[in-house]
Design a protein around this motif. Sequence first.
Motif, PDB file in Angstrom:
ATOM      1  N   ALA A  73      -0.354   6.413 -17.301  1.00 20.88           N
ATOM      2  CA  ALA A  73      -1.617   6.616 -16.594  1.00 20.88           C
ATOM      3  C   ALA A  73      -2.507   5.385 -16.698  1.00 20.88           C
ATOM      4  CB  ALA A  73      -2.341   7.836 -17.141  1.00 20.88           C
ATOM      5  N   ALA A  74      -2.372   4.596 -17.747  1.00 20.96           N
ATOM      6  CA  ALA A  74      -3.242   3.453 -17.969  1.00 20.96           C
ATOM      7  C   ALA A  74      -2.783   2.211 -17.221  1.00 20.96           C
ATOM      8  CB  ALA A  74      -3.330   3.152 -19.461  1.00 20.96           C
ATOM      9  N   THR A  75      -1.552   2.169 -16.714  1.00 23.47           N
ATOM     10  CA  THR A  75      -1.048   0.969 -16.054  1.00 23.47           C
ATOM     11  C   THR A  75      -0.567   1.267 -14.637  1.00 23.47           C
ATOM     12  OG1 THR A  75       1.103   1.356 -17.046  1.00 23.47           O
ATOM     13  CG2 THR A  75      -0.352  -0.184 -18.199  1.00 23.47           C
ATOM     14  N   PRO A  76      -1.501   1.399 -13.685  1.00 20.87           N
ATOM     15  CA  PRO A  76      -1.074   1.580 -12.302  1.00 20.87           C
ATOM     16  C   PRO A  76      -0.453   0.286 -11.782  1.00 20.87           C
ATOM     17  CG  PRO A  76      -3.434   1.264 -12.387  1.00 20.87           C
ATOM     18  CD  PRO A  76      -2.945   1.346 -13.818  1.00 20.87           C
ATOM     19  N   GLU A  77       0.301   0.396 -10.711  1.00 25.33           N
ATOM     20  CA  GLU A  77       0.948  -0.765 -10.104  1.00 25.33           C
ATOM     21  C   GLU A  77      -0.126  -1.766  -9.669  1.00 25.33           C
ATOM     22  OE1 GLU A  77       4.061  -3.110  -8.937  1.00 25.33           O
ATOM     23  OE2 GLU A  77       4.206  -1.155  -9.916  1.00 25.33           O
ATOM     24  N   PRO A  78      -0.071  -3.014 -10.165  1.00 26.31           N
ATOM     25  CA  PRO A  78      -1.084  -3.988  -9.781  1.00 26.31           C
ATOM     26  C   PRO A  78      -0.915  -4.404  -8.319  1.00 26.31           C
ATOM     27  CG  PRO A  78       0.615  -5.045 -11.071  1.00 26.31           C
ATOM     28  CD  PRO A  78       0.922  -3.564 -11.058  1.00 26.31           C
ATOM     29  N   PRO A  79      -2.014  -4.713  -7.633  1.00 21.26           N
ATOM     30  CA  PRO A  79      -1.904  -5.179  -6.250  1.00 21.26           C
ATOM     31  C   PRO A  79      -1.317  -6.587  -6.232  1.00 21.26           C
ATOM     32  CG  PRO A  79      -4.160  -5.354  -7.023  1.00 21.26           C
ATOM     33  CD  PRO A  79      -3.380  -4.665  -8.110  1.00 21.26           C
ATOM     34  N   PRO A  80      -0.827  -7.028  -5.085  1.00 22.04           N
ATOM     35  CA  PRO A  80      -0.305  -8.395  -5.006  1.00 22.04           C
ATOM     36  C   PRO A  80      -1.396  -9.386  -5.400  1.00 22.04           C
ATOM     37  CG  PRO A  80       0.067  -7.209  -2.956  1.00 22.04           C
ATOM     38  CD  PRO A  80      -0.766  -6.337  -3.816  1.00 22.04           C
ATOM     39  N   ALA A  81      -1.007 -10.465  -6.040  1.00 17.09           N
ATOM     40  CA  ALA A  81      -1.974 -11.473  -6.465  1.00 17.09           C
ATOM     41  C   ALA A  81      -2.639 -12.147  -5.267  1.00 17.09           C
ATOM     42  CB  ALA A  81      -1.301 -12.515  -7.345  1.00 17.09           C
ATOM     43  N   SER A  82      -1.922 -12.182  -4.148  1.00 19.31           N
ATOM     44  CA  SER A  82      -2.445 -12.802  -2.935  1.00 19.31           C
ATOM     45  C   SER A  82      -2.072 -11.933  -1.742  1.00 19.31           C
ATOM     46  CB  SER A  82      -1.863 -14.198  -2.748  1.00 19.31           C
ATOM     47  OG  SER A  82      -2.157 -15.005  -3.870  1.00 19.31           O
ATOM     48  N   GLU A  83      -3.063 -11.608  -0.930  1.00 18.83           N
ATOM     49  CA  GLU A  83      -2.817 -10.830   0.280  1.00 18.83           C
ATOM     50  C   GLU A  83      -3.699 -11.374   1.390  1.00 18.83           C
ATOM     51  OE1 GLU A  83      -3.375  -6.317   1.897  1.00 18.83           O
ATOM     52  OE2 GLU A  83      -2.555  -6.578  -0.111  1.00 18.83           O
ATOM     53  N   LEU A  84      -3.047 -11.804   2.470  1.00 18.29           N
ATOM     54  CA  LEU A  84      -3.734 -12.452   3.579  1.00 18.29           C
ATOM     55  C   LEU A  84      -3.348 -11.806   4.897  1.00 18.29           C
ATOM     56  CD1 LEU A  84      -2.780 -15.973   2.294  1.00 18.29           C
ATOM     57  CD2 LEU A  84      -5.127 -15.122   2.367  1.00 18.29           C
ATOM     58  N   THR A  85      -4.327 -11.633   5.769  1.00 14.64           N
ATOM     59  CA  THR A  85      -4.069 -11.212   7.135  1.00 14.64           C
ATOM     60  C   THR A  85      -4.094 -12.468   7.990  1.00 14.64           C
ATOM     61  OG1 THR A  85      -5.072  -9.057   6.765  1.00 14.64           O
ATOM     62  CG2 THR A  85      -4.861  -9.777   9.052  1.00 14.64           C
TER      63      THR A  85
END
Length: 140
Positions: A29-41
């Motif tokens: 519960a304490a470690t959700p999947e981290p978002p990508p370090a870089s996300e660009l549109t």
Amino acid sequence: MRREARNRAAAVAVAALALGGIGAPTAAAATPEPPPASELTLRLEALSGPGFLNRDLPREVVLECEPAGGSHPAAQDACRSLLRVGGQFERLSGQGACPDVWEPVLATAEGTWQGRAVSYSEIFGNLCDAAVGTDHVFAF
């Protein structure tokens, strides 16, 4: 009576151990999947009417890096190009020949690169110039 109190205390202790400690969050519960370090549109838009090269514009893709993904057709290559220049689109360059056709396009990038906000836009002579001039980051 004393025996019942010991049994109750033991039952509470066993329950606390089974639950991972009273009030302590579990590791999952304490470690959700981290978002990508870089996300660009990334977006390409025609600045003139439909032409030979830009008849299917506008186009838009999402590029995720670290790990590479998103809807960009060559995400790993695009991420590698951006890593070489520290995510600074203005420093991207490439080599290749493009037709001498004036069909201007606007290339834009919005999002984050390694946690830093990115807002980039540049006008290129045509789609090929946009792809080659950005080391193929805008080749989609």
